[in-house]
Design a protein around this motif. Structure first.
Motif: not given
Length: 483
Positions: A110-111, A115, A142-146
């Motif tokens: 995710p980073e 998207d 998951y990281l912030s929902g991702r």
């Protein structure tokens, strides 16, 4: 791609092949987005490697960080964007599976990706590439929902064929055939597997030909799979072999949503057609030798040159219809070229007969007239063997006898080969006739002939003793008795 000098040998244990790695790199390069995503290259890589402890590939720099910064930032990208895949200190292309998978996991992190939709599409495509080697990217937290993905070992998938499979997708059809080959190999169907390797797969409408009664699945819209093979191999495709191949091929086609393919047909390949010009009639009138003679060199040869090639390259394949196979040049062998001259070639045709799982060779010697290959030849039926043979000429192989016996010695050395016992024996009425028949033969030939009759215990010393004894007896009979 920038080429670097490798600092050490690649790791020895790898499940992910170089082919898979290359396809993954091509996907990352062809996506149109940088592999470092919304990060910069140094930030992306420093989460995977200690750039300050890792040395550079250039003596002007102490660390990998200094080298990368110089070439990718200060010099305004004088390395291409795909430099990272061949950088030897990272070992992405030839290192462990862990190094390679860690790079891919960082790519879909995710980073890195801007998207979630892009990230999920990347994961889907990478998993398709990794599947045949038994790997996949799976979410583990998951990281912030991702999702954050990690590599996971999975059951290896079949070879890659993108859906849908079109009628004229030659490249995909070849992969389908390779997939069928893999299934046959895994299940130990060696004879069918080897025949598939020499085939070409195409699809065609069957026109409802196999639609003799109501209630079956054949219609005007159904297809048949066609295997095109060298015509000489057609007898090898028995009903059992064909059914075995079709069962695996049908499984593969069903997975590719081609249930409309209802049958398998095996066709012989007659070879390429000659290319002719519009004025071919005038050319034919001017030249006695037709164009087919000049195009003959384009046809795939089934001749094995005894003087130039190595017999260790040959294998015997097939069960019901065994044949010789040249593994080096991937071709069927029907004739052994004993002597090749500008106008005439001498060949030995060897046909293998399977008799109760024991191979028995049938040999035919013939000469090829290379100057009149396209003219009508006279044929003569020569009886006296199991079946009459139609031959072009009776052959004297005195100029090629050494190469002929090379072929015979090779056949005798093949495991599982049976040679017929001598069924006829020359019987002479007296010693004079025998002497006449053996006169002029070399000493070694005579010794081997006598050995074959009385056994292998006879030696040169025995021959010498017998000769001396005969001389002594002759002298004994010619000298008078002492008084």
């Amino acid at each position: 791609m920038t080429q670097f000098v490798a600092l050490s040998a690649p790791h020895s244990t790898q499940r992910i092949t170089s082919l898979t790695r290359r396809e993954a790199f091509e996907y990352l390069n062809g996506d149109g987005r940088p592999w470092w995503g919304r990060l910069n290259e140094v930030v992306f890589l420093q989460s995977l490697y200690d750039l300050d402890a890792l040395g550079s590939t250039n003596s002007r720099f102490r660390t990998a960080r200094e080298e990368i910064t110089q070439h990718r930032i200060r010099n305004e990208n004088d390395w291409p964007d795909d430099w990272v895949f061949s950088y030897p200190n990272f070992r992405i292309s030839d290192g462990t599976d862990d190094d390679f998978l860690a790079f891919l996991a960082r790519f879909v992190h995710p980073e890195t990706q801007p998207d979630g939709d892009h990230s999920s599409r990347h994961v889907e495509q990478l998993n398709r590439i990794l599947g045949p080697d038994g790997w996949a990217l799976r979410p583990f937290e998951y990281l912030s929902g991702r999702p954050i993905y990690t590599p996971a070992a999975v059951q290896a998938t079949e070879p890659l064929v993108a859906l849908p499979l079109g009628d004229d997708d030659a490249g995909k059809l070849d992969l389908v055939l390779g997939q069928t080959y893999g299934l046959l190999d895994r299940e130990g169907e060696d004879a069918a597997r080897d025949l598939v390797r020499m085939s070409v797969l195409t699809l065609r409408h069957d026109g409802g030909f196999f639609h003799p009664m109501a209630g079956n699945s054949w219609t005007d819209a159904t297809y048949e799979a066609v295997l095109t093979v060298p015509s000489v191999l057609l007898p090898s495709f028995t009903a059992t072999i064909t059914d075995t191949i079709w069962a695996r091929l049908q499984t593969v086609l069903a997975r590719l949503q081609r249930a409309d393919i209802q049958s398998l047909v095996v066709d012989g390949d007659p070879g390429p057609l000659p290319s002719v010009s519009e004025d071919w009639r005038d050319q034919a009138a001017e030249h006695d030798a037709p164009m087919s003679r000049r195009l003959r060199i384009l046809l795939p040869t089934t001749e094995f040159n005894v003087t130039e090639q190595d017999f260790s390259d040959l294998e015997i394949r097939g069960e019901d219809f065994p044949y010789f196979y040249d593994t080096r040049k991937a071709r069927l062998i029907t004739d052994f070229l004993l002597d090749d001259r500008p106008r005439v070639a001498t060949l030995c045709q060897v046909t293998l007969i399977n008799k109760d799982s024991v191979l028995s060779p049938r040999i035919k010697l013939w000469k090829k007239d290379k100057t009149k290959a396209a003219k009508t030849a006279l044929f003569e039926t020569i009886p006296g063997t199991e079946t009459s043979h139609v031959v072009k000429a009776l052959v004297d192989i005195k100029d090629a006898h050494e190469n002929f016996w090379k072929v015979i010695n090779f056949l005798q050395g093949c495991s599982g080969m049976e040679f017929p016992e001598s069924s006829r024996r020359l019987v002479v009425d007296d010693e004079a006739e025998l002497v006449r028949l053996l006169a002029g033969q070399e000493r070694t030939t005579l010794l081997e002939a006598v050995k074959s009759v009385i056994g292998g215990g006879l030696t040169e010393e025995d021959i010498r003793l017998i000769s001396n004894r005969k001389a002594q007896l002759q002298r004994f009979h010619s000298e008078p008795f002492p008084s």
